[in-house]
Design an enzyme around this catalytic site. Sequence first.
Site, PDB file in Angstrom:
ATOM      1  N   CYS A 108       0.930  -0.927   0.033  1.00 40.96           N
ATOM      2  CA  CYS A 108      -0.343   0.360   0.220  1.00 40.96           C
ATOM      3  C   CYS A 108       1.162   0.750   0.102  1.00 40.96           C
ATOM      4  O   CYS A 108       1.893   1.880  -1.182  1.00 40.96           O
ATOM      5  CB  CYS A 108      -1.013   0.155   0.556  1.00 40.96           C
ATOM      6  N   HIS A 115      -3.366  -5.411   0.862  1.00 37.25           N
ATOM      7  CA  HIS A 115      -3.078  -5.901   2.251  1.00 37.25           C
ATOM      8  C   HIS A 115      -3.354  -7.177   2.103  1.00 37.25           C
ATOM      9  O   HIS A 115      -4.120  -7.508   2.765  1.00 37.25           O
ATOM     10  CB  HIS A 115      -4.089  -4.745   3.735  1.00 37.25           C
ATOM     11  N   GLU A 150      -1.921  -8.743   4.514  1.00 42.03           N
ATOM     12  CA  GLU A 150      -1.811  -9.659   5.702  1.00 42.03           C
ATOM     13  C   GLU A 150      -3.275  -9.746   7.213  1.00 42.03           C
ATOM     14  O   GLU A 150      -3.045  -9.850   7.813  1.00 42.03           O
ATOM     15  CB  GLU A 150      -0.759  -7.513   6.309  1.00 42.03           C
ATOM     16  N   SER A 205      -1.024 -13.219  37.151  1.00 40.68           N
ATOM     17  CA  SER A 205      -1.968 -12.587  36.715  1.00 40.68           C
ATOM     18  C   SER A 205      -3.376 -13.791  37.549  1.00 40.68           C
ATOM     19  O   SER A 205      -4.933 -14.168  37.544  1.00 40.68           O
ATOM     20  CB  SER A 205      -2.994 -11.687  36.560  1.00 40.68           C
ATOM     21  N   VAL A 237      -2.185 -16.274  31.118  1.00 41.87           N
ATOM     22  CA  VAL A 237      -1.878 -16.492  30.439  1.00 41.87           C
ATOM     23  C   VAL A 237      -0.146 -16.273  30.181  1.00 41.87           C
ATOM     24  O   VAL A 237       0.447 -16.751  30.897  1.00 41.87           O
ATOM     25  CB  VAL A 237      -1.939 -16.792  28.257  1.00 41.87           C
ATOM     26  N   ASP A 238      -0.291 -14.599  29.740  1.00 46.65           N
ATOM     27  CA  ASP A 238       1.260 -13.957  29.701  1.00 46.65           C
ATOM     28  C   ASP A 238       1.536 -14.021  31.157  1.00 46.65           C
ATOM     29  O   ASP A 238       3.511 -14.957  30.858  1.00 46.65           O
ATOM     30  CB  ASP A 238       1.424 -13.019  29.478  1.00 46.65           C
ATOM     31  N   THR A 244       1.803 -16.291  33.556  1.00 48.62           N
ATOM     32  CA  THR A 244       1.365 -17.445  33.891  1.00 48.62           C
ATOM     33  C   THR A 244       2.729 -18.868  33.344  1.00 48.62           C
ATOM     34  O   THR A 244       3.809 -18.873  33.869  1.00 48.62           O
ATOM     35  CB  THR A 244       0.412 -18.695  33.617  1.00 48.62           C
ATOM     36  N   ARG A 248      -9.568   2.394  36.186  1.00 48.35           N
ATOM     37  CA  ARG A 248      -8.249   1.760  36.044  1.00 48.35           C
ATOM     38  C   ARG A 248      -7.285   2.758  36.910  1.00 48.35           C
ATOM     39  O   ARG A 248      -6.647   1.648  37.015  1.00 48.35           O
ATOM     40  CB  ARG A 248      -8.205   2.379  34.480  1.00 48.35           C
ATOM     41  N   ASP A 305     -46.486 -14.688  40.793  1.00 53.73           N
ATOM     42  CA  ASP A 305     -47.706 -13.804  41.123  1.00 53.73           C
ATOM     43  C   ASP A 305     -46.864 -12.341  41.319  1.00 53.73           C
ATOM     44  O   ASP A 305     -47.276 -10.749  41.332  1.00 53.73           O
ATOM     45  CB  ASP A 305     -48.709 -13.717  41.547  1.00 53.73           C
TER      46      ASP A 305
HETATM   47  P1  XMP Z   1     -11.074  -2.590  24.461  1.00 54.30           P
HETATM   48  O1  XMP Z   1     -12.423  -2.792  25.319  1.00 54.30           O
HETATM   49  O2  XMP Z   1     -10.435  -1.068  24.402  1.00 54.30           O
HETATM   50  O3  XMP Z   1     -10.616  -4.110  24.305  1.00 54.30           O
HETATM   51  O4  XMP Z   1     -12.241  -2.867  22.863  1.00 54.30           O
HETATM   52  C1  XMP Z   1      -9.564  -4.752  23.591  1.00 54.30           C
HETATM   53  C2  XMP Z   1      -9.134  -5.859  24.335  1.00 54.30           C
HETATM   54  O5  XMP Z   1      -8.311  -4.889  25.763  1.00 54.30           O
HETATM   55  C3  XMP Z   1      -8.729  -5.775  26.660  1.00 54.30           C
HETATM   56  N1  XMP Z   1      -8.827  -4.099  27.970  1.00 54.30           N
HETATM   57  C4  XMP Z   1      -7.951  -4.341  29.294  1.00 54.30           C
HETATM   58  N2  XMP Z   1      -6.875  -5.259  29.032  1.00 54.30           N
HETATM   59  N3  XMP Z   1      -6.434  -3.497  30.620  1.00 54.30           N
HETATM   60  C5  XMP Z   1      -6.279  -4.292  30.956  1.00 54.30           C
HETATM   61  O6  XMP Z   1      -5.173  -5.169  30.548  1.00 54.30           O
HETATM   62  C6  XMP Z   1      -7.578  -2.659  30.338  1.00 54.30           C
HETATM   63  O7  XMP Z   1      -7.627  -1.550  31.292  1.00 54.30           O
HETATM   64  C7  XMP Z   1      -8.541  -2.755  30.163  1.00 54.30           C
HETATM   65  N4  XMP Z   1      -9.601  -2.046  28.764  1.00 54.30           N
HETATM   66  C8  XMP Z   1      -9.892  -3.020  27.779  1.00 54.30           C
HETATM   67  C9  XMP Z   1     -10.205  -6.111  26.254  1.00 54.30           C
HETATM   68  O8  XMP Z   1     -10.421  -7.016  27.834  1.00 54.30           O
HETATM   69  C10 XMP Z   1     -10.065  -6.687  25.309  1.00 54.30           C
HETATM   70  O9  XMP Z   1      -9.552  -7.648  25.304  1.00 54.30           O
END
Ligand code: XMP
Length: 529
Positions: free
Chosen positions: A77, A170, A172, A225, A228-229, A231, A298, A466
Amino acid sequence: TILILDFGSQYSHLITRRCRERNVYAELMPCTTLIKDINFKPKGIILSGSPYSVYDKDAPHVDPTVFELGIPILGICYGLQEIAWNLGGEVTKCDHREYGFAEIQINKIGGEESVDALFEGLGEEMQVWMSHGDQLSQPPPDFHVIGHTRTAPYAALAHNTKPLYGIQFHPEVTHSPRGKELIAKFILSICKCRQNWTMEEFIGKEISRIRDICGEKGRVIGAVSGGVDSTVAAKLMHEAIGDRFHAIMVDNGVLRLNEAQQVNEMLNKDLGVNLTVVDASDLFLSRLEGVEEPEQKRKIIGNTFINVFEEEAAKIEAAADEEEKAGAAAKGRVEWLLQGTLYPDVIESISFKGPSATIKTHHNVGGLLKDMKLKLIEPLRELFKDEVRALGRLLSIPAPLVQRHPFPGPGLAIRILGPVTRDQVNILQHADSIYIEEIRKADLYDQISQAFAVLLPVKAVGVMGDQRTYEQVIALRAVQSEDFMTADWFVFPADVLRRISSRITNEVAGINRVTYDISSKPPATVEWL
Ligand code: XMP
């Protein structure tokens, strides 16, 4: 190695993945990288797409010495336009931005039968994905056309004598069904890369790299947590340095049902990793009291996590220092912090930034190092998620965990749309566990990229016996996605949805209504907050 030069396209990381999927190591670097600064010899270069137009005043351009290296180059592209811009072709604006599917006809070259090596074996026409506002109006001298579409006469070009290629579409993205094969043609047949990038090779090399870095003494701590990562990173550290690695799991009160116990069982008992689980749920929930704004949630969770983790780390450090003083069999002081950073995070931080905006802040533990005087160790920083999963399988991590859907750091707090209370957490945990259980029973879990329940802060009227009820609503979300940048909602068989809904409304006190979210990303996001 294939070098991918990123001009800020949202698909650049996918090019890298496509190479890695063929066991060819590929590294992404910003397009502004100077060839003299690269400390490896690429066997080929791919120039990515870009939100820019080559004639824009601030348009990014490649170091022109790439064209003197004599190695194959493929422009995708904007990459094609960049080749044209550098070598004397002409690019013009299309009347309409072209975005969507197109059919590319592969040009015959030379004899009747032969097509360019890039398209060999790919048929006479291919469905491809286009996304561009500019296109080539004049190929550079010494190039010939190897493919065209109805609207783009120069959709694919090759140099007459040098291994230089450009394509307007594209390959990819998954919307170009045979695009993967085209990239494979480029890296294998044209660049002649060796296919020696495998996780089997990676494990051995990475374990010895960790041992070299960590030396004979000195401990490593890291947060896990249950995902996966973390662990996989923890297990890898354990394989490398045994009990000198200490994992910490913080129960922030917004985990899934029984998550902390399950992680403890699996990591500590099954995988033998040295783990401490800290129950800090009261602290987190008290700081979250009354907060509705998602970014605020957050921030609170991120900061509280740092406080709790540091406190726990200090305890481990103090114990290590005591042992060190006592002398015998000391494993050394805490010197390192493990982080499960993946390649997409690295790409995010190094990639060439076009005009893009932060939609949500996803940094979970980014602040940890600020106060701690620890060195960082990131054994997964070269890997994509599918590579981490393959690595997990090789490290004997149980399949359900390896295949687990991602779970956000702020946990259920961003799936409870109103204020977070223990009561609301309990409701959501319960509904979510029924949802996931039924998905697993229906054998759909692995077809879905992410599924979860969301608790809405509204009440709706219902009827039970009811009695009129006035209770909260659960929204169910399930998406399929390649990389979570875009996502489609998952089409459930109706009977599965019916069973889930009936179980949630019957078994979860406080819920009388269940809805299914049928929004794709964009314009919605995966999470509701
Ligand atoms: P969104 O909601 O942005 O999510 O479309 C895309 C991916 O990111 C994850 N997500 C988060 N992961 N901390 C995280 O570790 C966060 O604050 C957070 N917000 C969204 C979401 O679960 C999805 O996999």
